[in-house]
Scaffold this active site. Structure first.
Site, short mmCIF file in Angstrom:
data_model
loop_
_atom_site.label_atom_id
_atom_site.label_comp_id
_atom_site.label_asym_id
_atom_site.label_seq_id
_atom_site.Cartn_x
_atom_site.Cartn_y
_atom_site.Cartn_z
N HIS A 1 0.84 -1.21 0.00
CA HIS A 1 0.00 0.00 0.00
C HIS A 1 0.88 1.25 0.00
O HIS A 1 0.68 2.17 -0.80
CB HIS A 1 -0.91 -0.01 1.23
CG HIS A 1 -1.69 1.25 1.45
ND1 HIS A 1 -3.00 1.41 1.05
CD2 HIS A 1 -1.33 2.44 2.01
CE1 HIS A 1 -3.42 2.63 1.37
NE2 HIS A 1 -2.42 3.28 1.96
N GLU A 2 1.86 1.27 0.88
CA GLU A 2 2.68 2.47 1.02
C GLU A 2 3.61 2.66 -0.17
O GLU A 2 3.86 3.79 -0.60
CB GLU A 2 3.47 2.42 2.33
CG GLU A 2 2.61 2.37 3.59
CD GLU A 2 1.72 3.59 3.77
OE1 GLU A 2 1.95 4.62 3.10
OE2 GLU A 2 0.80 3.52 4.61
N HIS B 1 1.79 4.38 -2.86
CA HIS B 1 1.78 5.85 -2.74
C HIS B 1 3.02 6.47 -3.38
O HIS B 1 2.95 7.54 -3.99
CB HIS B 1 1.71 6.25 -1.27
CG HIS B 1 0.36 6.13 -0.65
ND1 HIS B 1 -0.80 6.50 -1.32
CD2 HIS B 1 -0.04 5.69 0.57
CE1 HIS B 1 -1.84 6.29 -0.53
NE2 HIS B 1 -1.41 5.79 0.62
N CYS C 1 -7.68 5.07 -2.69
CA CYS C 1 -8.75 4.68 -3.62
C CYS C 1 -10.12 4.91 -2.99
O CYS C 1 -10.35 4.55 -1.84
CB CYS C 1 -8.59 3.21 -4.00
SG CYS C 1 -9.84 2.65 -5.18
N CYS D 1 -6.88 1.16 -9.98
CA CYS D 1 -5.53 1.25 -9.41
C CYS D 1 -4.57 0.27 -10.09
O CYS D 1 -3.38 0.54 -10.22
CB CYS D 1 -5.57 1.01 -7.91
SG CYS D 1 -6.42 2.35 -7.02
#
Length: 360
Positions: free
Chosen positions: A254-255, A258, A265, A292
């Protein structure tokens, strides 16, 4: 519980765009990839569902943000894209990650292998592990939870100095809790998108962190010297379970997402949803929604089929070997520890369904 549903046309525009250039790009994708991504706006899809909010403390409710569609991502002048000379993700472990050196080494290899599959097409490399003292970071004992914490901003400065020439990004991982500033209780992670560095803690992902029996509490709250890091010697590390490994992989990807320029999202249930607390993070899926997924594919240029196959291989492989991605020192054991992937089995079944759509 609140369900966030977007219209078919809204999701279609968010994925494909109305920009003729981006529409043309989408139409040039492999037929199977288009078929899978089109599931985004199929009301009866069993692959991609709507976002569900369970409480007012959930991320979308408490942190209003403008949604980012594919066109906005593509047009963002500040997003980072891997270049031919910068296609490596480096992982830097800070402090021990397991109760023994062997467990620590195996855990970092499991996480590295997962990142290698998730960001398929990029190299994932390990930097030599460092103790907390090497970072010269500030630290404290949390007044509420009484556990040790290290300063996230100081770690980012350390990682920036260590960033190799061929690095797309450098991410630090640790089993020690983080805080971003004195007034904050804690933070799961922090990143500098401009510098391409991030630090993420898995301390709160252990099953006992929020329990009365948590062993990471420092019994005596004393003023610690800013230069005496001996307090971290033999500090408590949670047991590496399948759930902790899943949570670690989920947070790390997830990070890193970024750092690629993917914002939180707000379209469908997706790894890139924000999370305000552990229960919400656990609800967040491991997979990217089609919108995404297209963003990440645009940034890296992978084959979606090959990426999903790599993820299945990572789940299936009993060995933790990640060739070419381990530090030069060798393990002293005669075999690898079994990789605890029980928590990933449901996701594997989901990936297999996606592969069936892709390979029709």
């Amino acid at each position: 519980m609140q369900i966030i549903r977007h219209s078919e046309q809204t999701l279609k525009t968010a994925l494909i765009s109305k920009n003729p250039v981006l529409v043309s790009q989408y139409e040039k994708l492999d037929a199977g990839e288009q078929r899978l991504m089109n599931e985004a706006f199929q009301p009866a899809s069993d692959l991609f569902g709507p976002i569900t909010l369970h409480s007012p403390s959930d991320w979308i409710t408490s942190h209003p943000e403008a949604p980012q569609d594919f066109e906005q991502f593509f047009s963002d002048p500040y997003r980072k894209t891997p270049s031919p000379n910068k296609r490596s993700i480096y992982i830097q472990s800070i402090g021990s990650l397991g109760n023994t050196r062997i467990i620590s080494e195996e855990y970092i290899k499991w996480v590295t292998g997962y990142c290698k599959a998730y960001f398929y097409g990029l190299r994932v490399k390990l930097l030599e592990p460092v103790p907390v003292s090497a970072t010269r970071c500030s630290f404290r004992v949390n007044e509420n939870t009484h556990n040790l914490q290290i300063h996230a901003g100081d770690i980012l400065k350390f990682l920036k100095k260590k960033k190799p020439e061929d690095a797309f990004c450098v991410v630090g991982i640790t089993m020690i809790d983080l805080y971003p500033r004195d007034s904050w209780n804690f933070v799961f992670g922090q990143a500098s998108l401009t510098d391409g560095v991030g630090i993420f803690s898995f301390a709160r992902y252990g099953s006992d962190f929020y329990s009365m029996r948590y062993e990471g509490k420092v019994k005596k709250l004393k003023k610690t010297s800013s230069s005496d890091y001996s307090i971290f010697d033999n500090y408590y590390i949670p047991e590496i379970t399948s759930v902790l490994l899943l949570r670690s992989c989920k947070t790390l990807t997830h990070e890193i997402g970024h750092i690629f320029g993917l914002r939180h999202c707000q379209w469908l249930a997706c790894l890139m949803q924000g999370s305000n607390h552990l229960e919400e993070a656990d609800r967040r899926p491991l997979n990217l929604c089609p919108i995404c997924l297209r963003k990440l594919q645009c940034a890296i240029g992978f084959s979606t089929v090959e990426r999903y196959k790599a993820l299945v291989r990572w789940i299936d492989d009993e060995s933790s070997d990640t060739p070419g991605a381990t530090p030069e020192h060798s393990c002293e054991d005669n075999g690898n520890l079994p990789k605890p992937v029980e928590a990933f089995k449901e996701w594997k079944e989901w990936i297999i369904k996606c592969l069936a759509v892709l390979q029709k």
